[in-house]
Design a protein around this motif. Structure first.
Motif, mmCIF file in Angstrom:
data_model
loop_
_atom_site.group_PDB
_atom_site.id
_atom_site.type_symbol
_atom_site.label_atom_id
_atom_site.label_comp_id
_atom_site.label_asym_id
_atom_site.label_seq_id
_atom_site.Cartn_x
_atom_site.Cartn_y
_atom_site.Cartn_z
ATOM 1 N N ILE A 343 1.586 -15.621 25.791
ATOM 2 C CA ILE A 343 0.523 -16.557 25.393
ATOM 3 C C ILE A 343 0.549 -17.858 26.187
ATOM 4 N N LEU A 395 -5.865 -15.053 21.925
ATOM 5 C CA LEU A 395 -4.639 -15.275 21.153
ATOM 6 C C LEU A 395 -4.478 -14.189 20.084
ATOM 7 N N TYR A 421 0.441 -21.801 15.423
ATOM 8 C CA TYR A 421 0.168 -20.367 15.399
ATOM 9 C C TYR A 421 1.461 -19.596 15.107
#
Length: 693
Positions: A343, A395, A421
């Protein structure tokens, strides 16, 4: 009637500590200095207020008898004998005021070097006895409270060494007082993790922010089980607001923690994260570094990825603005992880600006001023953000399954937002995680806002300082000058350095440079008054020593008096003659036409603003084309470096092939100035007369 009962305490020899030294620090004192013959050479302003005699009535005269006790000849003789024989004297006495009344004072007299350099003179400090008694009684009350308090109390110096501990802390640590004094925490309690405790104290010392932390560990008093302490730290300051140490109070809260502390592992981890954040987030007054510190500390302990975005206006040190109705521009200031995961490349990089319209989810979260939670992130949940960016979907494709946002709010002002997150097998966020995120962002928000205010004050102080310096210098024919000013990198150090060149006629000019002993906007304003006064006095044609005496008086008359150093000289290019006087300022350097440099040996003098100081003018003859280098102490003072060595470095650097005046300025700043700049630096370089053909 008090006048009928003279004080019976006899003059005795004593050390300052035995004399109850606390009041020397707490009370306004009258200062008197006499030479070995008893002739008064200094009579402070407070002495005039206390005894009624103006300086002109006593300076230069045998005036020690003015301070002798009245009504008790034996006491007066004992006092006079002790003082004239070079011993220290303390005591409470009744002396005669100029108007004939009797006043009761506490005196401390001690031998000092005679101003002439021969034998010993005497220095006398005096305070009203009633005020001194009140100060001693207050000190005794503090001492009693310190000794009897059930809370552990300690005082540390600026090097974080114990200076004082009370019996409660001795018992808590299981270490006697003597083993504390002069040592640091790690030396006294080697079995305890003291790094976070000292980090909290350093933070308090640097920024003045009180700190409250909890620590777990064992001390010699309890080696069989962990104890829990609540530690509070406060900065101790002198009357000028400068840090002098740390006051610490320590409470054992083990009994109050009970099973909750030992049993709830999740709560303990949250507490530890908050504790670490208070130490590791906001270590500098830099907005971007603070935002990155927040991002770094929560990954992976609270999030698998996090972004920290700050309003663009805030990132530039300006006010946040009127509102968010028209949308918002956010600058990405923090991101974690920065590398090493799938990510890493999806979020917008640090330093980029993100623009959101008024109806975007980010703007709504900021406008509501409340945290936002999506415990389960899926395609339906991210649909409102899809029109603005493809990043949420990317994501989601990398396994992100839980999401929360916490606004950055400080002093009731929205500054930005932090986004958290979770991915993979991590538990989804819940209300406890939201509460923790809000606590973390609350601390970071204050640090970010402090950095914003710091940046603005720094820019304001620099702008004020530059506006008060001469914008156009036009020296007379025969004198060439170059000058520069470099502000300190810290707002707390900006403000006091200045210079000027004042034409006084054909081929003649005054060169002046000074440094107000203060910082920030207050010092810059005082500097402006000082420069204006110096220009006005220079126009009167006063010799340097007299001009400094007038400046000294002007500094004392400021609404908020400050001390200052100054170097003032009058140079005649036609005669090659300069006349200088110093008031506590670093010595100038002269460079001969052949390139050799040396420090000018001028009488130092005391800084301006003290009062009652006599300054000395010195005549200097220079060969045509010689240079004079005037500078402030920011150029030669460097943390951890010897001042004499730095002065040697300065003269060595200036020795050699001649250069242009501006080249000297540029090279001095580039090669000798500390980096980052710890203090303002002002430079003024003048060529006196033309270079030989």
């Amino acid at each position: 009637m008090r006048d009928q009962h003279p004080v019976q305490e006899q003059a005795t020899e004593a050390t300052a500590e035995e004399a109850g030294g606390a009041w020397w620090d707490d009370l306004p004192l009258a200062l008197v200095v006499a030479d070995r013959s008893g002739r008064i050479v200094q009579w402070g302003m407070a002495a005039e207020e206390m005894f009624g005699y103006p300086p002109e009535a006593v300076v230069g005269h045998d005036g020690l008898d003015l301070l002798l006790p009245v009504g008790d000849h034996a006491q007066a003789r004992a006092f006079q004998t002790a003082v004239t024989s070079g011993r220290s004297v303390t005591g409470s006495f009744r002396v005669r005021h100029q108007d004939g009344s009797l006043i009761e004072v506490d005196l401390m007299a001690c031998p000092v070097s005679d101003p002439s350099g021969q034998g010993c003179g005497v220095l006398v400090l005096s305070a009203y006895a009633s005020a001194a008694r009140r100060a001693r009684e207050a000190q005794a009350l503090v001492d009693e409270l310190f000794a009897r308090s059930p809370v552990g109390l300690a005082v540390f110096d600026t090097a974080l060494r114990f200076q004082r501990v009370n019996p409660a802390l001795e018992a808590m640590n299981g270490v006697p007082k003597a083993a504390h004094i002069g040592r640091r925490l790690a030396e006294v309690l080697p079995g305890l993790n003291t790094e976070h405790m000292e980090a909290a104290m350093r933070r308090t010392l640097q920024f003045g922010t009180p700190m409250l932390i909890r620590r777990i560990g064992r001390t010699p008093a309890n080696t069989d089980r962990d104890r829990v302490w609540s530690c509070s730290y406060f900065r101790l300051e002198d009357p000028n607001g400068q840090p002098v140490g740390i006051s610490a109070s320590i409470i054992d809260i083990t009994a109050h923690q009970g099973a909750t502390w030992d049993g709830d592992v999740g709560d303990r981890r949250h507490r530890q994260l908050l504790n670490d954040a208070t130490l590791l987030v906001g270590t500098t007054l830099d907005i971007q570094q603070t935002a990155q510190e927040l991002a770094d500390i929560v990954v992976p302990r609270l999030a698998d990825a996090v972004t920290v975005d700050v309003l663009q206006t805030v990132s530039e040190g300006a006010d946040p603005g009127a509102g968010l109705a028209g949308g918002v521009a956010l600058r990405r200031m923090g991101l974690a992880p920065l590398a090493g995961t799938p990510i890493t490349d999806i979020p917008t990089p640090v330093g980029r600006t993100l623009a959101f319209p008024a109806n975007a989810p980010y703007v709504q979260a900021l406008a509501d001023r409340r945290p936002f939670l999506l415990a389960h992130l899926d395609a339906r949940a991210i649909a409102p953000a899809t029109p603005y960016s493809d990043k949420p979907a990317r994501l989601l494709g990398q396994g992100m399954h839980s999401f929360m946002m916490a606004p950055l709010i400080a002093r009731d002002v929205v500054l930005g937002v932090a986004t958290f997150y979770r991915a993979g097998r991590s538990d989804p966020y819940d209300s406890a995680d939201v509460a923790l995120a809000c606590d973390l962002t609350a601390h970071a928000s204050v640090c970010i806002d402090n950095a914003r205010l710091y940046s603005r004050e720094h820019d304001t102080a620099v702008l004020l300082q530059r506006s008060l310096l001469p914008q156009r210098i036009q020296p007379p024919e025969g004198i060439g000058v170059a000058h520069c000013y470099q502000p300190a990198s810290d707002v707390n150090e900006v403000g006091g350095d200045w210079y000027d060149v004042i034409p006084l006629g054909p081929g003649k000019a005054a060169l002046v440079i000074g440094d107000v002993m203060g910082h920030g906007i207050r010092a810059a304003a005082a500097m402006g008054e000082m420069r204006t006064t110096a220009r006005a006095l220079a126009r009167l044609g006063l010799p340097p020593d007299q001009l400094l005496s007038h400046l000294d008086q002007a500094m004392q008359e400021l609404n908020d008096p400050l001390l200052a150093t100054c170097l003032y000289g009058v140079c005649d290019a036609g005669l090659g003659r300069c006349q200088f006087a110093r008031a506590g300022h670093p010595p100038p350097v002269t460079i001969s036409p052949n390139g050799s440099a040396r420090l000018l040996d001028l009488p130092v003098g005391a800084p301006l603003g003290i009062g009652g100081i006599t300054y000395t003018s010195s005549d200097i003859l220079l060969a045509p084309g010689s240079l004079l280098v005037l500078y402030t102490d920011g150029l030669i003072e460097k943390r951890g470096a010897d001042l004499d060595e730095r002065l040697t470095d300065l003269t060595r650097f200036l020795t050699g092939a001649p250069r242009s005046l501006t080249d000297y300025c540029d090279r001095l700043i580039a090669q000798l100035a500390p980096h980052p700049a710890e203090d303002d630096i002002a430079l003024l370089i003048a060529r006196i007369g033309p270079l030989p053909s």
